[in-house]
Scaffold this active site. Sequence first.
Site, PDB file in Angstrom:
ATOM      1  CB  CYS A  37     -26.427 -34.608   0.635  1.00 30.04           C
ATOM      2  SG  CYS A  37     -26.689 -34.281   2.392  1.00 30.04           S
ATOM      3  CG  ASP A  91       1.836   3.475  -3.535  1.00 33.87           C
ATOM      4  OD1 ASP A  91       2.594   4.204  -2.894  1.00 33.87           O
ATOM      5  OD2 ASP A  91       2.072   3.081  -4.690  1.00 33.87           O
ATOM      6  CG  ASP A 126       3.147  -0.865  -7.104  1.00 29.81           C
ATOM      7  OD1 ASP A 126       3.385  -1.675  -6.190  1.00 29.81           O
ATOM      8  OD2 ASP A 126       3.964   0.000  -7.452  1.00 29.81           O
ATOM      9  CG  ASP A 176       3.255  -0.282  -2.344  1.00 27.10           C
ATOM     10  OD1 ASP A 176       4.063   0.390  -1.688  1.00 27.10           O
ATOM     11  OD2 ASP A 176       2.690   0.146  -3.354  1.00 27.10           O
TER      12      ASP A 176
END
Length: 865
Positions: A170, A564, A758, A762
């Site tokens: 349910c 980037d 990457d 970053d």
Amino acid sequence: MLKKEVILEGLDCANCAAKIEDEVNKLNGVKAYMNFMNKTLTLETESEQEYKNTLQQVKTIVHKHEPDVVVKEKSVNKSNKKVLILEGLDCANCAAKIEAQTQSLEGVNSATVDFVSKKLTIEAVDKKEFGKILGEVTSIVNKLEPDVKIVDAEKKKVNKSIVILEGLGCANCAAKMEKEISGLEGVEFAAVDFVSKKLTLEISPKVNRSELNEKIEGIVKKIEPDVKVIFEENNSKTKINENNEEEEEGVNKKEIIRLVVGGAIFAVGIIFNFQNWLELTLFIISYIIVGGEVVLRAIKGIARGQVFSEHFLMSIATIGAFFVGEYPEGVAVMLFYLVGELFQDIAVGHSRKSIRALMDIRPDYANLKVGDEIRKVSPEEVNIGDIIIVKPGEKVPLDGKVIEGNSMVDTAALTGESVPRELGPGDDALSGFINKNGVLTIEVTKDFGDSTVSKILDLVQNASSKKAPTEKFITKFARFYTPIVVFGALALAIIPPLVIPGATFSTWIYRALVFLVISCPCALVISIPLGFFGGIGGASKRGILVKGSNYLDALNNVETVVFDKTGTLTKGIFEVVDVNPQADFTDEELIEYAAFAESHSSHPIALSILKVYNKDVDITKIENYEEIAGHGILAKVGGKEILVGNSKLMNKENIKYQEVETLGTIVHVAVDKKYAGNIVISDAVKEDSADAIKGLKALGVRNTVMLTGDSKAVGEKIATQLGIDEVYTELLPTDKVEKIEALDAKKSHKGKIVFVGDGINDAPVLARADIGVAMGGLGSDAAIEAADIVIMTDEPSKIVTAIKVAKRTRKIVMQNIVFALGVKAIFLALGAVGVATMWEAVFADMGVAIIAILNAMRVMNTKSI
């Protein structure tokens, strides 16, 4: 191989560190890795005895170069390590300063700050020093970031666990369980996923687990007494999955038998003209067979205070139909309700199996090499450094490095790509790859719990615990909606006969019963989570891992996509394309000076210079080495001062240099403050980068931005080539965060900013953006940790695919909401005025639910995207 770390206390000469590493590596049977920043030397030997012998030789080598350095074996005592959470830390630059200053404190072996998780990990020489160290760390943090709060991770630690709710049938009850369990003391977070039948919990460590488990089981049993609660610590995931599959098949068979037997008796009562008492008897028998369990559940629910459930609505409506003399309709409603439930179970089960099949990458065993013997063991039993054998047709069970053999491997389970990849000695082999032809010998580099396959399984299976705003709204809506319609039906049954002349109670009670049948919110409560579940699964099929429904939903509101450059839009493979020496230097001399200066760096630019130099670098000639952040490198080689870097470095040192207009990175070289020339290094743009930018604009993304540390000329040329709207060049990592914040200030109220990087360099920017997307995250721990979405391949065009999946998911979810509410609103009105009968009510309830569920399942099909 045995791996241990040695601390070189007092080591302060980088050149000496390089010499020590080189000499230790020349010892027989030893591999050595120097970390000058942490003052540690990692030793790999074949045995404990060889390690002890090597340690004595290491001490001799160290004291030859640095007599004052103390060589210590690194303590493995975990009590010497403490993790602090820096709550409110939002400055990547400050994080780096905190790490550096903590590292320099007396009594500290090592200190690292993870900006993404905001954790400061400190390892002390002695745990008795922690009192003094923590006081000094507090002063450092308060000086650099006064608003940051320091919390001991042990005190804040939250335990995560999964509870299986076997037999949960349910969706509305699932929402009630989630609400009540979330309110328990010590429960930081609770989410029930109806589709996978899992309860995800985050619990405070101070809570008594056995008492909490009892409370959780009590809540579940109160709402759904037939649900079996299985706590993760007592069961293996494989066994639970097998039990779930067996349970689903068993339930379906029982429902089909009830349906056939009850339906046959119902048909006999309809077709043949029996006396009233016999006809009533047949309909009652049919009703008990088909709906007895539903009525029993409704009674149990009322006894536990759970009145407003779908079982209650169906029981009242059908029993009421018997009381007003509509026997066939009473049985028919329950009969079609059972058909609807059966279709719902089959549809949800199909979705569940699709995800299971998609995630069927968990390896069953590993072939462990012990001496000359091969043993078949569980992947959990294999340790880092062990050697495993992977035969053709087998899954790679753990992450490692190929040390022997060549083979093609199928990476589709991780990347969604059908093109096989070739592996040979030195290549990384990731768990989840399927070996196609050759035999591979692999040295294990990660425990099973940290391997790629484990992280991906955990990520996909638990993604539905982070719910989208639409899901949260529907859950709340259903909580208030059901009681409102029940009281509305009660009013419909009582008020009109009292105020309308000639109105009878039997007529209006029948209309109220029709109203009740229509009102059940099943279609919404089931189909909406199923839609998002399918969306996440569909994205996973294409090598796009989404960490939660909330991130998938957020992709619909993307206004700006920030990329980037290196490794994201470009391949990140640098090659020397031009050498421009000044009159007093030759090409070979320029490359040699640059190679010596870059010999300690692992940056792609440095590696490209070392590749073209193609000789061994005699590090004994390097007397001094210094990296100047954002500028380049200063090194003293053979008595000469060598400067290698960008134009900023030349300007900083007041050296006149030659400007070069070219598409590439310019590395300037100066010898003894005299300009020696420059080296041009180029990074190729990925084949589908331009298509990715076009695709984003076609989807309505307003702005595309590129951030790079490269020169203005290179950045602008690539931006023009790809059709990017804005480009910011010559940026340091901290500058990128500032640019994201500036773009964030310009967006609309609902708009989202996506940063694509990457995932390694970053991490701060990925964490700061609304949605962080890690590109090429295959095997990258930092990528999977920092990002909200992980693209398992290196294709920027997958961002477009992710947004398309998100838009398709939302479209189907909205179709279900509008369709379900629209049909119900129409039939509620028709039922109230007496136009709709019980037969139409059945369609408005279970018919709509089945259509909505089948529509939600379309999200899993990604062929049309």
